[in-house]
Design an enzyme around this catalytic site. Structure first.
Site, PDB file in Angstrom:
ATOM      1  N   SER A   5     -38.637 -29.659 -37.875  1.00  0.00           N
ATOM      2  CA  SER A   5     -37.659 -29.727 -38.956  1.00  0.00           C
ATOM      3  C   SER A   5     -37.895 -28.641 -39.972  1.00  0.00           C
ATOM      4  CB  SER A   5     -37.639 -31.105 -39.628  1.00  0.00           C
ATOM      5  OG  SER A   5     -38.323 -31.182 -40.832  1.00  0.00           O
ATOM      6  N   CYS A   6     -36.853 -27.883 -40.210  1.00  0.00           N
ATOM      7  CA  CYS A   6     -36.701 -26.974 -41.360  1.00  0.00           C
ATOM      8  C   CYS A   6     -37.345 -25.591 -41.212  1.00  0.00           C
ATOM      9  CB  CYS A   6     -37.207 -27.600 -42.639  1.00  0.00           C
ATOM     10  SG  CYS A   6     -36.466 -29.178 -43.038  1.00  0.00           S
ATOM     11  N   ASP A   7     -36.692 -24.639 -41.855  1.00  0.00           N
ATOM     12  CA  ASP A   7     -37.220 -23.289 -42.058  1.00  0.00           C
ATOM     13  C   ASP A   7     -36.791 -22.841 -43.448  1.00  0.00           C
ATOM     14  OD1 ASP A   7     -38.221 -22.121 -39.271  1.00  0.00           O
ATOM     15  OD2 ASP A   7     -36.436 -23.342 -38.896  1.00  0.00           O
ATOM     16  N   GLU A  93     -41.201 -28.234 -46.278  1.00  0.00           N
ATOM     17  CA  GLU A  93     -41.325 -28.331 -44.821  1.00  0.00           C
ATOM     18  C   GLU A  93     -42.278 -29.465 -44.469  1.00  0.00           C
ATOM     19  OE1 GLU A  93     -39.783 -26.177 -42.742  1.00  0.00           O
ATOM     20  OE2 GLU A  93     -38.971 -24.976 -44.356  1.00  0.00           O
ATOM     21  N   ARG A 239     -40.422 -21.287 -34.118  1.00  0.00           N
ATOM     22  CA  ARG A 239     -39.449 -20.891 -35.131  1.00  0.00           C
ATOM     23  C   ARG A 239     -40.081 -20.075 -36.255  1.00  0.00           C
ATOM     24  NH1 ARG A 239     -38.229 -26.150 -35.615  1.00  0.00           N
ATOM     25  NH2 ARG A 239     -38.284 -25.962 -37.876  1.00  0.00           N
TER      26      ARG A 239
END
Length: 407
Positions: A5-7, A93, A239
């Site tokens: 989850s998330c960047d 994050e 990622r």
């Protein structure tokens, strides 16, 4: 759960155009979760005996809080990302490592994002707010509404008009890295290695006590507190590495449009699809000239490739953002969820966005042609349908004039 989850990204001069700092984040959350965009004005709190109710716990209030705009999962108090009236932006994050995640309810990382924005007028002061609260109250609790358990520690990217800070945590222990130029990104892994500009006073001694560090070799925060091989961190296909490559590909020419394109990128995995998907996105322009206003673009809807980045500027007498505010219900944020079925938290914009996508998908199927390949062209189509549905097409002209005249 699978750690994902998330960047979050930041680009500073000389990596950007026209002496600006550009901040961006994709919030990747459970696919059925609604994210709202809400505004809270600055406030003075006279009765400091009244505690502040966060998502799970109550904490001490402060005498003054700043105006903030937040993009947040509609069920909780905190936020995935946001900005305040002084040009401070924060995104967080989920991170995991050797330090066990606490199941006890404390402050969520998303609570700490909002508290940092409410209580600090610079990036470093926001860092101070977060680490002080972390020390006093700890972090913990379920980060998902409902019966699914999803808990983690947090990292933060904090930016203002002049600099940025990366803050990474493991329980109450933390390290921080100052970023004054170039590019930096964070994802779902600890990324601070040997460049540590500030740290918890007991961080190294605790690691030595646990047998994670021998006290002799150079201290590497990510290598010590996680299971990462930091020598391979920048060449792995994850990622974090992909985001770093995209930032560096445009280094020297990064604009807010560049950041939006990075957030829309699906081959890298940054624009996520599936059980976890990109439920909301944010890009901010932070001019180093304090006479020029910051502009914050927020989607409030999933998939930035098929969402409109709507502009927000802090000005006097802002009213609440009704079209992006979710309906409220009785308190369901408890250790044992109140609802067997999740309530419908879709706000008006979210519903209209879904309607627009249905129109587009039906049109594409009837014409038997693929989706327009260029994300901007597709985005423009979505925008005009969205504008027709809520009768706000004039926003487009206003923002175009603002960007041309001011930026």
């Amino acid at each position: 759960m699978e750690p994902c989850s998330c960047d979050t990204f930041v680009a500073l001069p000389p990596a950007t155009v026209n002496n600006r700092i550009i901040f961006g984040k994709n919030s990747d959350r459970p696919c059925d979760e609604v994210q709202e965009v809400v505004y809270f004005p600055a406030a003075v709190h006279d009765n400091l005996k009244e505690h502040l109710k966060c998502t799970y716990i109550e904490i001490d209030q402060v005498p003054e809080t700043y105006a903030i705009v937040l993009s947040r999962p509609a069920w909780l108090w905190g936020a995935e990302m946001g900005a305040n009236e002084h040009g401070v932006c924060i995104g967080n994050e989920a991170v995991w490592g050797r330090e066990e995640v606490c199941d006890e309810e404390a402050l969520l990382g998303m609570d700490l994002v909002r508290l940092g924005l409410e209580r600090a007028d610079t990036a470093e002061k926001a860092l101070n707010v977060i680490v002080d609260l972390l020390e006093k109250y700890g972090q913990g609790g379920n980060c998902s509404e409902g019966r699914m358990v999803f808990s983690y520690h947090n990292s933060f990217l904090i930016a203002d008009r002049n600099e940025a800070w990366v803050l990474e945590t493991a329980g109450k222990y933390w390290a921080a890295e100052k970023v004054q130029e170039g590019v930096r990104n964070i994802s779902n892994q600890l990324s601070i290695t040997t460049k540590i500009d500030r740290e918890h006073p007991d961080m190294r001694s605790y690691a030595k006590q646990k047998g994670w560090w021998d006290g002799k070799k150079e201290f590497d925060f990510a290598a010590t507190y996680s299971y990462l091989d930091t020598t391979k961190m920048m060449i792995s296909p994850g990622r974090y590495c992909e985001g770093y490559k995209l930032l560096n590909k445009h280094k020297g020419n990064i604009t807010f449009e560049t950041m939006m394109e990075i957030l829309r990128d699906k081959p890298s995995g940054i624009n996520m699809e599936g059980e976890f998907l990109t439920t909301a996105s944010m890009v901010s322009i932070l001019p180093q000239d304090s006479n020029v206003p910051c502009i914050h673009f927020l989607t409030g809807t999933p998939d930035p490739e098929r969402s409109v980045f709507k502009p927000f500027i802090f000005v006097p007498n802002i009213s609440q953002l009704l079209d992006t505010s979710s309906p409220t219900f009785e308190d369901s944020v408890k250790k044992k969820p109140q609802f067997n079925i999740k309530p419908d938290r879709r706000h008006p914009l979210y519903q209209k966005h879904q309607q627009a996508l249905e129109i587009l998908d039906n049109k594409e199927q009837s014409m038997r042609v693929p989706i327009v390949p260029h994300p901007r062209q597709h985005l423009l189509s979505v925008f005009w349908i969205w504008a027709i549905l809520i009768d706000t097409a004039e926003i487009h002209l206003h923002v175009e004039q603002l960007l041309q005249n001011t930026y």
